[in-house]
Design a protein around this motif. Sequence first.
Motif, mmCIF file in Angstrom:
data_model
loop_
_atom_site.group_PDB
_atom_site.id
_atom_site.type_symbol
_atom_site.label_atom_id
_atom_site.label_comp_id
_atom_site.label_asym_id
_atom_site.label_seq_id
_atom_site.Cartn_x
_atom_site.Cartn_y
_atom_site.Cartn_z
ATOM 1 N N ARG A 1 4.863 -8.024 -6.299
ATOM 2 C CA ARG A 1 3.878 -8.141 -5.230
ATOM 3 C C ARG A 1 4.206 -7.104 -4.165
ATOM 4 O O ARG A 1 5.328 -7.003 -3.697
ATOM 5 C CB ARG A 1 3.947 -9.544 -4.640
ATOM 6 N N LEU A 2 3.215 -6.360 -3.813
ATOM 7 C CA LEU A 2 3.349 -5.365 -2.763
ATOM 8 C C LEU A 2 2.276 -5.664 -1.729
ATOM 9 O O LEU A 2 1.086 -5.615 -2.030
ATOM 10 C CB LEU A 2 3.170 -3.952 -3.331
ATOM 11 N N ILE A 3 2.712 -6.032 -0.550
ATOM 12 C CA ILE A 3 1.765 -6.407 0.499
ATOM 13 C C ILE A 3 1.812 -5.362 1.602
ATOM 14 O O ILE A 3 2.864 -5.105 2.174
ATOM 15 C CB ILE A 3 2.101 -7.793 1.077
ATOM 16 N N LEU A 4 0.677 -4.766 1.853
ATOM 17 C CA LEU A 4 0.539 -3.831 2.959
ATOM 18 C C LEU A 4 -0.523 -4.386 3.893
ATOM 19 O O LEU A 4 -1.633 -4.671 3.472
ATOM 20 C CB LEU A 4 0.108 -2.442 2.467
ATOM 21 N N THR A 5 -0.165 -4.549 5.122
ATOM 22 C CA THR A 5 -1.122 -4.988 6.136
ATOM 23 C C THR A 5 -1.426 -3.789 7.006
ATOM 24 O O THR A 5 -0.526 -3.218 7.613
ATOM 25 C CB THR A 5 -0.533 -6.128 6.994
ATOM 26 N N ILE A 6 -2.686 -3.429 7.035
ATOM 27 C CA ILE A 6 -3.078 -2.231 7.768
ATOM 28 C C ILE A 6 -4.043 -2.630 8.874
ATOM 29 O O ILE A 6 -5.133 -3.147 8.601
ATOM 30 C CB ILE A 6 -3.720 -1.202 6.826
ATOM 31 N N ALA A 7 -3.609 -2.415 10.087
ATOM 32 C CA ALA A 7 -4.456 -2.701 11.246
ATOM 33 C C ALA A 7 -5.058 -1.393 11.734
ATOM 34 O O ALA A 7 -4.405 -0.350 11.709
ATOM 35 C CB ALA A 7 -3.631 -3.351 12.356
ATOM 36 N N ASN A 8 -6.264 -1.445 12.176
ATOM 37 C CA ASN A 8 -6.949 -0.270 12.714
ATOM 38 C C ASN A 8 -6.982 0.891 11.732
ATOM 39 O O ASN A 8 -6.787 2.036 12.106
ATOM 40 C CB ASN A 8 -6.293 0.179 14.038
ATOM 41 N N GLY A 9 -7.244 0.590 10.470
ATOM 42 C CA GLY A 9 -7.281 1.623 9.442
ATOM 43 C C GLY A 9 -8.686 2.114 9.126
ATOM 44 O O GLY A 9 -8.879 2.836 8.152
ATOM 45 N N THR A 10 -9.628 1.744 9.945
ATOM 46 C CA THR A 10 -11.003 2.129 9.693
ATOM 47 C C THR A 10 -11.122 3.646 9.553
ATOM 48 O O THR A 10 -10.620 4.397 10.381
ATOM 49 C CB THR A 10 -11.918 1.631 10.834
ATOM 50 N N GLY A 11 -11.759 4.055 8.486
ATOM 51 C CA GLY A 11 -11.931 5.472 8.214
ATOM 52 C C GLY A 11 -10.832 6.064 7.362
ATOM 53 O O GLY A 11 -10.918 7.214 6.939
ATOM 54 N N HIS A 12 -9.793 5.278 7.095
ATOM 55 C CA HIS A 12 -8.652 5.774 6.316
ATOM 56 C C HIS A 12 -8.457 4.982 5.023
ATOM 57 O O HIS A 12 -7.431 5.142 4.357
ATOM 58 C CB HIS A 12 -7.368 5.710 7.149
ATOM 59 N N GLU A 13 -9.426 4.156 4.688
ATOM 60 C CA GLU A 13 -9.295 3.292 3.522
ATOM 61 C C GLU A 13 -8.991 4.081 2.253
ATOM 62 O O GLU A 13 -8.214 3.646 1.401
ATOM 63 C CB GLU A 13 -10.574 2.477 3.308
ATOM 64 N N HIS A 14 -9.568 5.253 2.118
ATOM 65 C CA HIS A 14 -9.388 6.078 0.926
ATOM 66 C C HIS A 14 -7.960 6.617 0.796
ATOM 67 O O HIS A 14 -7.553 7.058 -0.276
ATOM 68 C CB HIS A 14 -10.371 7.257 0.959
ATOM 69 N N ARG A 15 -7.178 6.557 1.839
ATOM 70 C CA ARG A 15 -5.808 7.076 1.831
ATOM 71 C C ARG A 15 -4.779 6.036 1.426
ATOM 72 O O ARG A 15 -3.648 6.387 1.053
ATOM 73 C CB ARG A 15 -5.455 7.601 3.230
ATOM 74 N N VAL A 16 -5.138 4.764 1.503
ATOM 75 C CA VAL A 16 -4.165 3.688 1.294
ATOM 76 C C VAL A 16 -3.563 3.725 -0.104
ATOM 77 O O VAL A 16 -2.341 3.636 -0.266
ATOM 78 C CB VAL A 16 -4.798 2.315 1.598
ATOM 79 N N GLY A 17 -4.383 3.871 -1.133
ATOM 80 C CA GLY A 17 -3.876 3.909 -2.510
ATOM 81 C C GLY A 17 -2.885 5.044 -2.741
ATOM 82 O O GLY A 17 -1.763 4.806 -3.214
ATOM 83 N N PRO A 18 -3.254 6.284 -2.410
ATOM 84 C CA PRO A 18 -2.308 7.381 -2.599
ATOM 85 C C PRO A 18 -1.025 7.234 -1.772
ATOM 86 O O PRO A 18 0.065 7.575 -2.249
ATOM 87 C CB PRO A 18 -3.102 8.621 -2.146
ATOM 88 N N ILE A 19 -1.138 6.706 -0.570
ATOM 89 C CA ILE A 19 0.054 6.501 0.260
ATOM 90 C C ILE A 19 0.962 5.461 -0.391
ATOM 91 O O ILE A 19 2.175 5.657 -0.497
ATOM 92 C CB ILE A 19 -0.327 6.090 1.698
ATOM 93 N N ALA A 20 0.392 4.349 -0.852
ATOM 94 C CA ALA A 20 1.189 3.287 -1.481
ATOM 95 C C ALA A 20 1.851 3.791 -2.760
ATOM 96 O O ALA A 20 3.033 3.510 -3.005
ATOM 97 C CB ALA A 20 0.312 2.078 -1.772
ATOM 98 N N GLU A 21 1.118 4.539 -3.576
ATOM 99 C CA GLU A 21 1.690 5.071 -4.816
ATOM 100 C C GLU A 21 2.861 6.012 -4.523
ATOM 101 O O GLU A 21 3.895 5.957 -5.193
ATOM 102 C CB GLU A 21 0.617 5.806 -5.616
ATOM 103 N N ARG A 22 2.707 6.863 -3.544
ATOM 104 C CA ARG A 22 3.778 7.802 -3.195
ATOM 105 C C ARG A 22 4.979 7.055 -2.612
ATOM 106 O O ARG A 22 6.129 7.395 -2.900
ATOM 107 C CB ARG A 22 3.261 8.846 -2.208
ATOM 108 N N ALA A 23 4.708 6.023 -1.806
ATOM 109 C CA ALA A 23 5.796 5.232 -1.222
ATOM 110 C C ALA A 23 6.618 4.562 -2.321
ATOM 111 O O ALA A 23 7.851 4.534 -2.249
ATOM 112 C CB ALA A 23 5.236 4.189 -0.257
ATOM 113 N N VAL A 24 5.960 4.048 -3.347
ATOM 114 C CA VAL A 24 6.677 3.413 -4.458
ATOM 115 C C VAL A 24 7.525 4.444 -5.191
ATOM 116 O O VAL A 24 8.682 4.171 -5.551
ATOM 117 C CB VAL A 24 5.690 2.708 -5.417
ATOM 118 N N ALA A 25 6.995 5.643 -5.405
ATOM 119 C CA ALA A 25 7.770 6.693 -6.077
ATOM 120 C C ALA A 25 8.995 7.088 -5.254
ATOM 121 O O ALA A 25 10.097 7.235 -5.800
ATOM 122 C CB ALA A 25 6.885 7.912 -6.329
#
Length: 90
Positions: A8-32
């Motif tokens: 389980r990987l839980i990311l809570t993002i506040a005030n991320g409006t307009g950046h939704e498309h970045r969350v997946g790539p950021i999470a994938e890179r963070a895991v790597a």
Amino acid sequence: MLDLKIDRLILTIANGTGHEHRVGPIAERAVALFAEGSLKLLERGEGRSDIFESLGGGSVDLNLNSTGNEQAARAIADGWLQAMALKLPR
């Protein structure tokens, strides 16, 4: 080789409006980045991966308006690695 299972990987993002498309790539890179760093920590823990059965990191505050994807991923991975380091035997 490290067999890393993230149930389980839980990311809570506040005030991320307009950046939704970045969350997946950021999470994938963070895991790597986390996987790379965790190998080094396991060496310090004498290969005892059982001490890391459960891992929870603290919050990481990021402003996605002024933070690039790589910088955000590094901050997240560093937070997880710090939590992992706290579980190592002293």
